[in-house]
Motif scaffolding. Structure first.
Motif, PDB file in Angstrom:
ATOM      1  N   VAL A  72       1.312  -1.418   0.096  1.00 45.60           N
ATOM      2  CA  VAL A  72       0.266  -0.112  -0.173  1.00 45.60           C
ATOM      3  C   VAL A  72       0.452   0.993   0.019  1.00 45.60           C
ATOM      4  O   VAL A  72       1.097   2.081  -1.584  1.00 45.60           O
ATOM      5  N   ILE A  73       1.350   1.623   1.147  1.00 46.01           N
ATOM      6  CA  ILE A  73       2.204   2.852   1.169  1.00 46.01           C
ATOM      7  C   ILE A  73       2.938   2.411   0.352  1.00 46.01           C
ATOM      8  O   ILE A  73       3.725   3.992  -0.770  1.00 46.01           O
ATOM      9  N   GLY A  74       4.169   1.923   0.039  1.00 49.68           N
ATOM     10  CA  GLY A  74       5.252   1.621  -0.826  1.00 49.68           C
ATOM     11  C   GLY A  74       4.790   1.741  -2.576  1.00 49.68           C
ATOM     12  O   GLY A  74       5.349   2.971  -3.222  1.00 49.68           O
ATOM     13  N   ALA A  75       4.170   1.193  -2.813  1.00 46.22           N
ATOM     14  CA  ALA A  75       3.473   1.297  -4.192  1.00 46.22           C
ATOM     15  C   ALA A  75       2.925   2.786  -4.592  1.00 46.22           C
ATOM     16  O   ALA A  75       2.437   2.861  -5.211  1.00 46.22           O
ATOM     17  N   PHE A  76       2.233   3.034  -3.575  1.00 44.11           N
ATOM     18  CA  PHE A  76       1.240   4.056  -3.588  1.00 44.11           C
ATOM     19  C   PHE A  76       2.271   5.650  -4.036  1.00 44.11           C
ATOM     20  O   PHE A  76       2.860   6.732  -4.827  1.00 44.11           O
ATOM     21  N   ILE A  77       3.522   5.286  -3.359  1.00 48.56           N
ATOM     22  CA  ILE A  77       5.057   6.023  -2.980  1.00 48.56           C
ATOM     23  C   ILE A  77       5.765   6.656  -4.303  1.00 48.56           C
ATOM     24  O   ILE A  77       5.980   6.637  -5.184  1.00 48.56           O
ATOM     25  N   LYS A  78       5.953   4.600  -4.457  1.00 48.48           N
ATOM     26  CA  LYS A  78       6.122   4.633  -6.436  1.00 48.48           C
ATOM     27  C   LYS A  78       5.752   5.024  -7.483  1.00 48.48           C
ATOM     28  O   LYS A  78       6.253   5.584  -8.007  1.00 48.48           O
ATOM     29  N   ALA A  79       4.956   5.069  -6.902  1.00 49.47           N
ATOM     30  CA  ALA A  79       3.318   5.408  -8.176  1.00 49.47           C
ATOM     31  C   ALA A  79       3.733   6.462  -8.209  1.00 49.47           C
ATOM     32  O   ALA A  79       3.427   7.226  -9.818  1.00 49.47           O
ATOM     33  N   VAL A  80       3.285   7.266  -7.000  1.00 47.07           N
ATOM     34  CA  VAL A  80       3.398   8.750  -7.247  1.00 47.07           C
ATOM     35  C   VAL A  80       4.157   9.309  -5.934  1.00 47.07           C
ATOM     36  O   VAL A  80       3.947   9.714  -5.449  1.00 47.07           O
ATOM     37  N   PRO A  81       5.957   9.271  -6.866  1.00 42.06           N
ATOM     38  CA  PRO A  81       6.779  10.481  -5.758  1.00 42.06           C
ATOM     39  C   PRO A  81       6.690  11.389  -5.377  1.00 42.06           C
ATOM     40  O   PRO A  81       7.313  11.750  -5.005  1.00 42.06           O
ATOM     41  N   ASN A  82       5.681  12.400  -6.052  1.00 41.25           N
ATOM     42  CA  ASN A  82       5.595  13.750  -5.142  1.00 41.25           C
ATOM     43  C   ASN A  82       4.603  13.664  -4.847  1.00 41.25           C
ATOM     44  O   ASN A  82       3.537  14.874  -4.829  1.00 41.25           O
ATOM     45  N   LEU A  83       3.919  12.206  -4.207  1.00 40.54           N
ATOM     46  CA  LEU A  83       2.339  12.496  -3.704  1.00 40.54           C
ATOM     47  C   LEU A  83       1.910  13.564  -2.648  1.00 40.54           C
ATOM     48  O   LEU A  83       2.920  14.025  -1.903  1.00 40.54           O
ATOM     49  N   LYS A  84       1.144  14.146  -2.613  1.00 42.16           N
ATOM     50  CA  LYS A  84       0.694  14.997  -1.425  1.00 42.16           C
ATOM     51  C   LYS A  84      -1.005  14.630  -0.846  1.00 42.16           C
ATOM     52  O   LYS A  84      -1.709  14.700  -1.863  1.00 42.16           O
ATOM     53  N   TRP A  85      -0.592  13.964   0.547  1.00 44.65           N
ATOM     54  CA  TRP A  85      -1.898  13.067   0.908  1.00 44.65           C
ATOM     55  C   TRP A  85      -2.321  14.273   2.242  1.00 44.65           C
ATOM     56  O   TRP A  85      -1.814  14.751   2.887  1.00 44.65           O
ATOM     57  N   THR A  86      -3.603  15.726   2.074  1.00 37.60           N
ATOM     58  CA  THR A  86      -4.265  16.893   2.844  1.00 37.60           C
ATOM     59  C   THR A  86      -5.105  16.772   3.074  1.00 37.60           C
ATOM     60  O   THR A  86      -6.455  15.748   2.737  1.00 37.60           O
ATOM     61  N   MET A  87      -5.748  15.856   5.027  1.00 35.24           N
ATOM     62  CA  MET A  87      -7.152  16.114   5.224  1.00 35.24           C
ATOM     63  C   MET A  87      -7.539  17.884   4.935  1.00 35.24           C
ATOM     64  O   MET A  87      -6.776  19.196   4.912  1.00 35.24           O
ATOM     65  N   THR A  88      -8.571  17.701   4.660  1.00 36.77           N
ATOM     66  CA  THR A  88      -9.295  19.000   3.638  1.00 36.77           C
ATOM     67  C   THR A  88     -10.637  18.895   4.422  1.00 36.77           C
ATOM     68  O   THR A  88     -11.201  20.352   4.642  1.00 36.77           O
ATOM     69  N   ASP A  89     -11.136  18.390   5.168  1.00 31.66           N
ATOM     70  CA  ASP A  89     -12.033  18.750   6.406  1.00 31.66           C
ATOM     71  C   ASP A  89     -11.206  18.377   8.313  1.00 31.66           C
ATOM     72  O   ASP A  89     -10.141  18.062   8.061  1.00 31.66           O
ATOM     73  N   LYS A  90     -12.151  19.298   9.283  1.00 31.57           N
ATOM     74  CA  LYS A  90     -12.011  18.933  10.414  1.00 31.57           C
ATOM     75  C   LYS A  90     -12.078  17.310  11.163  1.00 31.57           C
ATOM     76  O   LYS A  90     -13.472  16.982  11.012  1.00 31.57           O
ATOM     77  N   PRO A  91     -10.765  17.231  11.590  1.00 28.17           N
ATOM     78  CA  PRO A  91     -11.390  15.690  11.862  1.00 28.17           C
ATOM     79  C   PRO A  91     -12.319  15.402  13.437  1.00 28.17           C
ATOM     80  O   PRO A  91     -12.609  16.257  13.573  1.00 28.17           O
TER      81      PRO A  91
END
Length: 158
Positions: A72-91
């Protein structure tokens, strides 16, 4: 001397309790920061050894820290090396659970699921539901529009 020992014991006890009570959101924020640093092992270090990672688009959960880091984590980072994962609302959170809306964005410049990079920009939204125990993520469920992501990953037609 006895007063000093009681004070020291109380300080240690209450600092531990304060840490335990604020852990869920802090752990999730540190986890997202590791993803955004593109550091799979740092993110995986925040997972329990028997974590369950459920991706609604994949259907089958991934179990275990090592599998989650690689699949999961490694696969996403490999596929999208410049990824940005952002909370868009108050948790929304309590002692052991954090739920939040997010946006995932970047450029697919690496292999993804056996398919070559498309070099397309991707940007999609979703929701995560994460359980934390003893400072480690024990369960994560991600729910998002996989059809939109699939469309963004399609090779350009010429």
């Amino acid at each position: 001397m006895k007063t000093l020992k009681v004070a020291l014991f109380s300080a240690v006890l209450f600092s531990g309790l304060a840490q335990a009570n604020s852990t869920s959101l802090e752990v999730v924020k540190a986890y997202m920061a590791a993803w955004n640093e593109h550091n799979a092992s740092k993110a995986a270090a925040l997972l329990a050894s028997d974590v369950t990672y459920y991706d609604a688009a994949a259907g089958e959960p991934v179990t275990g820290r090592n599998n989650a880091e690689k699949e999961v984590i490694g696969a996403f980072i490999k596929a999208v090396p410049n990824l940005k994962w952002t909370m868009t609302d108050k948790p929304v959170y309590d002692d052991d659970t954090v739920a939040f809306r997010w946006e995932f964005a970047g450029k697919n410049s690496g292999e993804w699921g056996g398919s070559p990079a498309t070099h397309n920009a991707i940007k999609f939204e979703g929701v995560s539901y994460i359980r934390v125990k003893d400072g480690k993520i024990t369960w994560q469920g991600d729910y998002y529009d996989s059809k939109k992501l699939d469309e963004e990953l399609e090779p350009e037609k010429k």
